[in-house]
Design an enzyme around this catalytic site. Structure first.
Site, mmCIF file in Angstrom:
data_model
loop_
_atom_site.group_PDB
_atom_site.id
_atom_site.type_symbol
_atom_site.label_atom_id
_atom_site.label_comp_id
_atom_site.label_asym_id
_atom_site.label_seq_id
_atom_site.Cartn_x
_atom_site.Cartn_y
_atom_site.Cartn_z
ATOM 1 N N SER A 102 0.844 -1.228 -0.059
ATOM 2 C CA SER A 102 -0.055 0.108 -0.001
ATOM 3 C C SER A 102 0.799 1.189 0.004
ATOM 4 C CB SER A 102 -0.940 -0.008 1.084
ATOM 5 O OG SER A 102 -2.037 1.017 0.969
ATOM 6 N N ASP A 219 -10.159 -4.602 -4.912
ATOM 7 C CA ASP A 219 -9.180 -4.026 -3.683
ATOM 8 C C ASP A 219 -10.099 -3.157 -2.918
ATOM 9 O OD1 ASP A 219 -6.021 -3.260 -2.945
ATOM 10 O OD2 ASP A 219 -7.598 -1.444 -2.730
ATOM 11 N N HIS A 274 -8.483 -4.923 0.169
ATOM 12 C CA HIS A 274 -7.200 -4.216 0.334
ATOM 13 C C HIS A 274 -6.448 -4.837 1.673
ATOM 14 C CE1 HIS A 274 -4.115 -1.224 -0.230
ATOM 15 N NE2 HIS A 274 -4.215 -0.746 1.131
#
Length: 293
Positions: A102, A219, A274
């Site tokens: 990320s 995601d 995610h």
């Protein structure tokens, strides 16, 4: 003539010792950089995946800027992570692998670009907003309650906003000039805002042997999700893929050269949220494992 030395002990113990030596010498150390609101505890599964498949691998999850501290300006975080990672690289003559999740993917990009003579072999970017972020997500509401993507540029493209990490990669396609003028991180890293270090940074980034880009359509946080593969919105919010991005065509930081070398690998996985990328063994097995040798 010397008498051959014999090992006095259990054959099983001898085998284990030999295997330990093979594994320890066969796999490069893996360094993991966490994302926003994360810390080392979120990467226990991923660390276990690595050591299970590649026994003896030294895995380090950098314990810096954890949780709320991950909101600090990215250039400040880059300096901190650089010091921690450098001490590991100094002990790894054959190089290391960098696995970054990320927001951590952007930190790692900046670290690689600004570090001469680094020893990173493979850079794995796991669901990272590499080309920026522009979307109403739970993360955004948590940081800026009441704000929406259409108005956040007013905050992010200000001196105060640039002190918050997410603003350092907030890329509003409807306010391109403000992004280029006021964002002190991503346009500089991309070479969209010319600076005197561009040539050196490009050379530093090109020291990596492999770039692995991982992301997927479900995601739910990275917006657009194609940003994990260097795609991004145009002014009409249509996604422009990596090879049509201006920074790619102009090869401002080395991405086009890496691609021409055959050293960019893209992995797309559907059905992964995610927060689950780093704990999904299928993702690890199909997108990550083979690059960690």
């Amino acid at each position: 003539m010397k008498t051959p030395q014999t090992f006095r002990g259990s054959p099983v113990l001898l085998l284990l010792l030999l295997l330990k030596g093979v594994y320890a010498n066969g796999y490069k150390p893996v360094i993991i950089v966490h994302g926003i609101f994360d810390g080392p505890k979120q990467f226990e599964n991923l660390s276990n995946f690595i050591t299970k498949v590649h026994p003896g691998t030294e895995v380090t999850v950098i314990d810096l800027f954890d949780d709320m501290a991950s909101l600090k300006p990215l250039w400040k975080q880059v300096q901190g992570f650089k010091k921690a990672i450098d001490s590991i690289m100094q002990k790894a003559p054959d190089g290391v692998h960098l696995l970054c999740f990320s927001q951590g993917g952007l930190i790692c990009r900046a670290l690689l670009s600004t570090t001469p003579d680094h020893k990173v072999h493979t850079f794995i970017s796991l669901s990272s907003p590499l080309a920026g972020q522009y979307g109403d997500t739970e993360y955004l509401r948590h940081i800026f309650p009441g704000s929406m993507k259409k108005t956040l540029f007013c905050i992010c493209y200000s001196k105060l906003g640039q002190k918050v990490s997410i603003c350092d990669y907030w890329n509003d396609p409807h306010h391109r000039s403000r992004y280029l003028q006021s964002n002190s991180f991503l346009p500089v890293l991309n070479g969209e805002k010319p600076h005197s270090n561009m040539k050196a940074w490009r050379g530093n980034f090109l020291r990596i042997k492999k770039l692995v880009l991982i992301g997927g359509p479900d995601d739910g946080v990275i917006t657009p999700w194609q940003s994990s593969h260097f795609g991004f919105y145009d002014s009409n919010e249509n996604v422009v893929e990596m090879r049509n991005q201006e920074f790619y065509r102009n090869d401002t930081f080395g991405l086009k050269m890496l691609d021409a070398r055959g050293d960019v690998s893209v992995c797309i996985h559907s059905g992964v949220k995610h927060v689950h990328w780093h704990s999904n063994f299928t993702v690890f097995e199909s997108c990550i494992e083979k690059w960690l040798t």
